[in-house]
Scaffold this motif. Structure first.
Motif, PDB file in Angstrom:
ATOM      1  N   CYS A 195      -2.413  55.354  10.996  1.00  0.00           N
ATOM      2  CA  CYS A 195      -1.419  54.295  11.201  1.00  0.00           C
ATOM      3  C   CYS A 195      -0.813  54.424  12.600  1.00  0.00           C
ATOM      4  O   CYS A 195      -0.573  55.530  13.090  1.00  0.00           O
ATOM      5  CB  CYS A 195      -0.321  54.409  10.142  1.00  0.00           C
ATOM      6  N   GLN A 241      -5.591  56.375   1.729  1.00  0.00           N
ATOM      7  CA  GLN A 241      -4.155  56.221   1.489  1.00  0.00           C
ATOM      8  C   GLN A 241      -3.779  56.625   0.071  1.00  0.00           C
ATOM      9  O   GLN A 241      -2.788  57.308  -0.146  1.00  0.00           O
ATOM     10  CB  GLN A 241      -3.716  54.785   1.782  1.00  0.00           C
ATOM     11  N   GLN A 287      -3.881  60.354  -0.157  1.00  0.00           N
ATOM     12  CA  GLN A 287      -2.772  60.950   0.590  1.00  0.00           C
ATOM     13  C   GLN A 287      -1.472  60.854  -0.206  1.00  0.00           C
ATOM     14  O   GLN A 287      -0.713  61.819  -0.304  1.00  0.00           O
ATOM     15  CB  GLN A 287      -2.630  60.241   1.935  1.00  0.00           C
ATOM     16  N   ARG A 336      -3.821  47.950   5.757  1.00  0.00           N
ATOM     17  CA  ARG A 336      -3.991  49.022   4.760  1.00  0.00           C
ATOM     18  C   ARG A 336      -2.698  49.342   4.024  1.00  0.00           C
ATOM     19  O   ARG A 336      -2.720  49.564   2.814  1.00  0.00           O
ATOM     20  CB  ARG A 336      -4.567  50.280   5.399  1.00  0.00           C
ATOM     21  N   CYS A 337      -1.567  49.336   4.728  1.00  0.00           N
ATOM     22  CA  CYS A 337      -0.301  49.622   4.032  1.00  0.00           C
ATOM     23  C   CYS A 337       0.037  48.495   3.065  1.00  0.00           C
ATOM     24  O   CYS A 337       0.647  48.733   2.027  1.00  0.00           O
ATOM     25  CB  CYS A 337       0.828  49.864   5.025  1.00  0.00           C
ATOM     26  N   PRO A 393      -0.742  54.961   5.814  1.00  0.00           N
ATOM     27  CA  PRO A 393      -2.177  55.260   5.819  1.00  0.00           C
ATOM     28  C   PRO A 393      -2.573  56.155   6.988  1.00  0.00           C
ATOM     29  O   PRO A 393      -1.990  56.058   8.074  1.00  0.00           O
ATOM     30  CB  PRO A 393      -2.827  53.875   5.960  1.00  0.00           C
ATOM     31  N   SER A 450      -1.791  49.073  -0.215  1.00  0.00           N
ATOM     32  CA  SER A 450      -1.590  50.350  -0.905  1.00  0.00           C
ATOM     33  C   SER A 450      -0.121  50.721  -1.030  1.00  0.00           C
ATOM     34  O   SER A 450       0.246  51.878  -0.938  1.00  0.00           O
ATOM     35  CB  SER A 450      -2.330  51.461  -0.151  1.00  0.00           C
TER      36      SER A 450
END
Length: 161
Positions: free
Chosen positions: A135, A77, A80, A29-30, A132, A33
Motif C-alpha cells: 500500500c 490482505q 495479513q 485492494r483495501c 494491503p 478487503s
C-alpha cells in the motif's frame, strides 16, 4: 520515511488531524478487503441503534460469504489481517468478517468518489490500520506509529523522572 512534500487529498478528520497525503495507488485492494473490530452482528445492532458510522459502513460495504471467499479476491490482505487478529487477545477470528465495497470499479477506483463516506475519505485513518501489502500508505503509517511511540516515551520520561 514519509515524504512531507507529497500533495494532500484534503481529507481531515474531525479530531483536527492534518490532511492525509495522497499516497493511494488506487488499486482498490483495501476496498475489496475491509474489516472492522466489530462482528457483522454487532454492526447490524449498531445500525438499529442509529449509529451513523455503522450505517455508512454497511451501506457501502457488503460482507463476503466466508473468509475463503475474501481470500480468493485479496489473499495477501486477508492473510495479513488474520495474522494480526490471531496475535491479539481482544479479537476473535470466528467473529471476523471481510467486506467489499459495492462501488469499487473493475479498475480499482471508487465509483462514488465525490460522495464517499467518512470512513473511506479518512482511510487509513491512523498508523495502526492493517492495509494491503505494498500500500502507498506504508511509509506514512510507519511514520505515524513512530511518532506515537515517541510521544509515549516522552510522556513516560516526564512522568517517571
Amino acid at each position: 520515511m514519509f515524504n512531507q512534500s507529497v500533495p494532500e487529498t484534503g481529507a481531515v478528520a474531525q479530531t483536527g488531524r492534518e490532511p492525509l497525503p495522497d499516497l493511494c495507488h488506487k488499486c482498490g485492494r483495501c476496498c475489496k478487503s475491509a474489516t472492522t473490530y466489530h462482528s457483522h452482528a454487532k454492526l447490524q445492532e449498531l445500525v438499529v441503534q442509529g449509529d451513523p458510522e455503522a450505517t455508512a459502513f454497511l451501506e457501502i460495504f457488503e460482507p463476503y460469504g466466508s473468509i475463503d471467499e475474501a481470500r480468493a479476491v485479496v489473499p495477501e490482505q486477508v492473510d495479513q489481517v488474520l495474522d494480526v487478529v490471531r496475535r491479539r487477545e481482544d479479537m476473535d477470528e470466528s467473529e471476523l468478517t471481510f467486506y467489499h465495497c459495492r462501488y469499487v470499479t473493475e479498475e480499482g477506483l471508487c465509483g462514488i468518489y465525490e460522495r464517499r463516506p467518512r470512513c473511506c475519505r479518512e482511510a487509513p485513518g491512523h498508523g495502526w490500520s492493517v492495509m494491503p501489502p505494498g500500500c502507498g500508505f506504508e511509509g506514512w503509517q510507519f511514520a505515524q506509529r513512530e511518532k506515537q511511540k515517541r510521544m509515549i516515551r516522552d510522556l513516560k520520561q516526564t512522568l517517571y523522572t
